[in-house]
Design a protein around this motif. Structure first.
Motif, PDB file in Angstrom:
ATOM      1  N   VAL A  88      28.230  10.658  18.713  1.00  0.00           N
ATOM      2  CA  VAL A  88      27.653  10.241  17.433  1.00  0.00           C
ATOM      3  C   VAL A  88      28.608   9.241  16.805  1.00  0.00           C
ATOM      4  N   ARG A  89      28.096   8.024  16.568  1.00  0.00           N
ATOM      5  CA  ARG A  89      28.922   6.936  16.026  1.00  0.00           C
ATOM      6  C   ARG A  89      28.181   6.272  14.866  1.00  0.00           C
ATOM      7  N   PRO A  90      28.857   5.988  13.761  1.00  0.00           N
ATOM      8  CA  PRO A  90      28.188   5.363  12.613  1.00  0.00           C
ATOM      9  C   PRO A  90      27.502   4.041  12.950  1.00  0.00           C
ATOM     10  N   LEU A  91      28.071   3.286  13.877  1.00  0.00           N
ATOM     11  CA  LEU A  91      27.499   1.991  14.242  1.00  0.00           C
ATOM     12  C   LEU A  91      26.715   2.058  15.553  1.00  0.00           C
ATOM     13  N   GLY A  92      26.374   3.269  15.983  1.00  0.00           N
ATOM     14  CA  GLY A  92      25.592   3.427  17.203  1.00  0.00           C
ATOM     15  C   GLY A  92      24.120   3.110  16.985  1.00  0.00           C
ATOM     16  N   LYS A  93      23.329   3.285  18.033  1.00  0.00           N
ATOM     17  CA  LYS A  93      21.891   3.032  17.940  1.00  0.00           C
ATOM     18  C   LYS A  93      21.182   4.249  17.342  1.00  0.00           C
ATOM     19  N   PRO A  94      20.144   4.019  16.538  1.00  0.00           N
ATOM     20  CA  PRO A  94      19.429   5.148  15.921  1.00  0.00           C
ATOM     21  C   PRO A  94      18.917   6.130  16.979  1.00  0.00           C
ATOM     22  N   ALA A  95      19.031   7.420  16.686  1.00  0.00           N
ATOM     23  CA  ALA A  95      18.579   8.453  17.627  1.00  0.00           C
ATOM     24  C   ALA A  95      18.147   9.678  16.837  1.00  0.00           C
ATOM     25  N   LYS A  96      16.987  10.208  17.189  1.00  0.00           N
ATOM     26  CA  LYS A  96      16.465  11.386  16.489  1.00  0.00           C
ATOM     27  C   LYS A  96      15.918  12.383  17.498  1.00  0.00           C
ATOM     28  N   THR A  97      16.356  13.628  17.376  1.00  0.00           N
ATOM     29  CA  THR A  97      15.937  14.714  18.261  1.00  0.00           C
ATOM     30  C   THR A  97      15.368  15.857  17.434  1.00  0.00           C
ATOM     31  N   HIS A  98      14.139  16.255  17.723  1.00  0.00           N
ATOM     32  CA  HIS A  98      13.519  17.406  17.069  1.00  0.00           C
ATOM     33  C   HIS A  98      13.700  18.636  17.957  1.00  0.00           C
ATOM     34  N   TYR A  99      13.899  19.791  17.355  1.00  0.00           N
ATOM     35  CA  TYR A  99      14.032  21.015  18.139  1.00  0.00           C
ATOM     36  C   TYR A  99      13.379  22.190  17.411  1.00  0.00           C
ATOM     37  N   ARG A 100      12.911  23.162  18.199  1.00  0.00           N
ATOM     38  CA  ARG A 100      12.383  24.407  17.641  1.00  0.00           C
ATOM     39  C   ARG A 100      12.813  25.565  18.533  1.00  0.00           C
ATOM     40  N   VAL A 101      12.903  26.713  17.950  1.00  0.00           N
ATOM     41  CA  VAL A 101      13.377  27.905  18.667  1.00  0.00           C
ATOM     42  C   VAL A 101      12.236  28.498  19.477  1.00  0.00           C
ATOM     43  N   ALA A 102      12.478  28.679  20.775  1.00  0.00           N
ATOM     44  CA  ALA A 102      11.501  29.323  21.656  1.00  0.00           C
ATOM     45  C   ALA A 102      11.836  30.794  21.863  1.00  0.00           C
ATOM     46  N   GLU A 103      13.131  31.101  22.073  1.00  0.00           N
ATOM     47  CA  GLU A 103      13.590  32.491  22.211  1.00  0.00           C
ATOM     48  C   GLU A 103      15.005  32.579  21.678  1.00  0.00           C
ATOM     49  N   LYS A 104      15.322  33.736  21.105  1.00  0.00           N
ATOM     50  CA  LYS A 104      16.687  33.973  20.628  1.00  0.00           C
ATOM     51  C   LYS A 104      17.316  35.109  21.433  1.00  0.00           C
ATOM     52  N   TYR A 105      18.558  34.931  21.794  1.00  0.00           N
ATOM     53  CA  TYR A 105      19.317  35.958  22.503  1.00  0.00           C
ATOM     54  C   TYR A 105      20.504  36.366  21.625  1.00  0.00           C
ATOM     55  N   ARG A 106      21.348  37.193  22.175  1.00  0.00           N
ATOM     56  CA  ARG A 106      22.445  37.731  21.352  1.00  0.00           C
ATOM     57  C   ARG A 106      23.394  36.620  20.887  1.00  0.00           C
ATOM     58  N   ALA A 107      23.689  35.692  21.765  1.00  0.00           N
ATOM     59  CA  ALA A 107      24.634  34.631  21.393  1.00  0.00           C
ATOM     60  C   ALA A 107      24.192  33.259  21.927  1.00  0.00           C
ATOM     61  N   HIS A 108      22.923  33.164  22.287  1.00  0.00           N
ATOM     62  CA  HIS A 108      22.384  31.914  22.813  1.00  0.00           C
ATOM     63  C   HIS A 108      20.945  31.740  22.326  1.00  0.00           C
ATOM     64  N   THR A 109      20.404  30.535  22.517  1.00  0.00           N
ATOM     65  CA  THR A 109      19.038  30.237  22.079  1.00  0.00           C
ATOM     66  C   THR A 109      18.359  29.333  23.093  1.00  0.00           C
ATOM     67  N   LEU A 110      17.088  29.627  23.358  1.00  0.00           N
ATOM     68  CA  LEU A 110      16.261  28.736  24.167  1.00  0.00           C
ATOM     69  C   LEU A 110      15.501  27.824  23.213  1.00  0.00           C
ATOM     70  N   LEU A 111      15.681  26.515  23.373  1.00  0.00           N
ATOM     71  CA  LEU A 111      15.065  25.529  22.484  1.00  0.00           C
ATOM     72  C   LEU A 111      14.003  24.710  23.207  1.00  0.00           C
ATOM     73  N   ARG A 112      13.024  24.244  22.444  1.00  0.00           N
ATOM     74  CA  ARG A 112      12.110  23.194  22.882  1.00  0.00           C
ATOM     75  C   ARG A 112      12.479  21.953  22.066  1.00  0.00           C
ATOM     76  N   LEU A 113      12.621  20.819  22.740  1.00  0.00           N
ATOM     77  CA  LEU A 113      13.098  19.614  22.062  1.00  0.00           C
ATOM     78  C   LEU A 113      12.202  18.433  22.375  1.00  0.00           C
ATOM     79  N   ARG A 114      12.034  17.547  21.396  1.00  0.00           N
ATOM     80  CA  ARG A 114      11.292  16.307  21.600  1.00  0.00           C
ATOM     81  C   ARG A 114      12.104  15.134  21.061  1.00  0.00           C
ATOM     82  N   LEU A 115      11.992  14.010  21.749  1.00  0.00           N
ATOM     83  CA  LEU A 115      12.777  12.834  21.407  1.00  0.00           C
ATOM     84  C   LEU A 115      11.930  11.799  20.680  1.00  0.00           C
ATOM     85  N   GLU A 116      12.512  11.184  19.668  1.00  0.00           N
ATOM     86  CA  GLU A 116      11.901  10.008  19.058  1.00  0.00           C
ATOM     87  C   GLU A 116      12.523   8.736  19.616  1.00  0.00           C
TER      88      GLU A 116
END
Length: 326
Positions: free
Chosen positions: A201-229
């Motif tokens: 992540v850099r202030p002068l980098g190229k714009p980037a956006k990632t959406h995420y939602r929780v699919a499953e939760k575990y004790r210390a980890h998470t399964l995510l679904r992600l989509r890119l813009e």
């Protein structure tokens, strides 16, 4: 070996006042705007008998444009008989399910043995399509769906659709830490200041956006679904690390795995032995570049991620029982 291209056209009334590069894109839709602009700057475009090198040149009614380009093949990649897991195929596009360890394009440290080499073997005519039809890439150890164009018009259409965010790509990832809700990361990405093979992540980098939602939760980890813009190099991996939820197995951005307290030997071994980032391109949705039909494909989660998720579920259930008993 080079290919000579000679095209001509006359500016129509509705194109008066438009820029040269805009008019060329309309006249010659088989070629991308980027390629056409490169040809303008290289002096390959003749306007009314004179070479023109300004893409912003305004067009007049009846202007005659001639495009003469000698396109050299920059690098000669060799066809190789490598298997491709084909999910869908027609005359215009190809959708594959890429396994882990399969590099998409030749580069430093990977001169061959790539998806591109396989495409050249199975589809010899694809050599005439820019980048052998590869529209977007997946990291070497990321699994899942990729679309490939088999013709120049299909490639031009898909690249334009990707840039306009009209292609949907959904991923699954197992990340460290328990996340309670979805959200998004909207942070620019650029080359790392000191580690030149990594992104950050850099202030002068190229714009980037990632959406995420929780699919499953575990004790210390998470399964995510992600989509890119957007589609920056290592985008999901960098963004997840940035919000302190790095992807399991990502030794480049996450470092050594940290098993939770009271983890079973099975979980410890699973986390330490997961040999790649737990990231999978599970769904691809796009408009067919020729027919216009909306199409969607899904790829089942690979076995190594399934095994990891099964172990995480068992660990979560076991510790819930222990907490109840205590």
């Amino acid at each position: 070996m080079s290919q000579h291209i000679e095209l001509s056209a006359v500016v129509a009334e509705h194109q008066v006042g438009q820029r040269l590069d805009q008019v060329l894109a309309e006249m010659f839709p088989d070629y991308s705007r980027t390629r056409l602009k490169e040809w303008i700057l290289a002096g390959f475009v003749n306007l009314n008998g004179n070479v023109v090198v300004k893409a912003r040149e305004k067009m007049q009614y009846g202007d005659k444009i001639i495009l003469n380009a000698e396109v050299d093949e920059e690098v000669r990649y060799e066809p190789q008989d490598l298997p491709l897991n084909i999910v869908y195929e027609d005359d215009d596009i190809l959708v594959i399910n890429k396994p882990a360890g399969f590099v998409v394009h030749p580069g430093a440290g990977n001169p061959d043995g790539t998806v591109l080499n396989a495409l050249l073997f199975h589809y010899p005519d694809i050599i005439d399509v820019p980048r052998a039809g590869i529209v977007h890439r997946l990291d070497k150890d990321t699994t899942g769906l990729m679309v490939i164009a088999k013709t120049i018009p299909a490639q031009t259409h898909l690249v334009t659709a990707l840039q306009a965010r009209r292609i949907t790509r959904e991923y699954e990832a197992v990340v460290s830490g328990t996340m309670t809700a979805g959200g998004f990361v909207d942070e620019p990405i650029g080359r790392h200041a000191t580690k030149r093979t990594q992104m950050a992540v850099r202030p002068l980098g190229k714009p980037a956006k990632t959406h995420y939602r929780v699919a499953e939760k575990y004790r210390a980890h998470t399964l995510l679904r992600l989509r890119l813009e957007s589609g920056r190099t290592h985008q999901i991996r960098v963004h997840m690390t940035h919000i302190m939820h790095p992807i399991v197995g990502d030794t480049v951005y996450a470092g050594r795995p940290k098993p939770p307290s009271n983890a079973t030997d099975t979980l410890v071994l699973a986390l330490r032995g997961f040999g790649r980032q737990a990231l999978h391109a599970r769904m691809l949705k796009l408009e067919h570049p020729v027919t216009g039909e909306m199409m969607m494909w899904r790829a089942e989660r690979p076995s190594d991620m399934n095994t990891l998720i099964h172990i995480l579920r068992e660990d979560t259930a076991l510790n819930m029982v222990d907490d109840y008993i205590s």
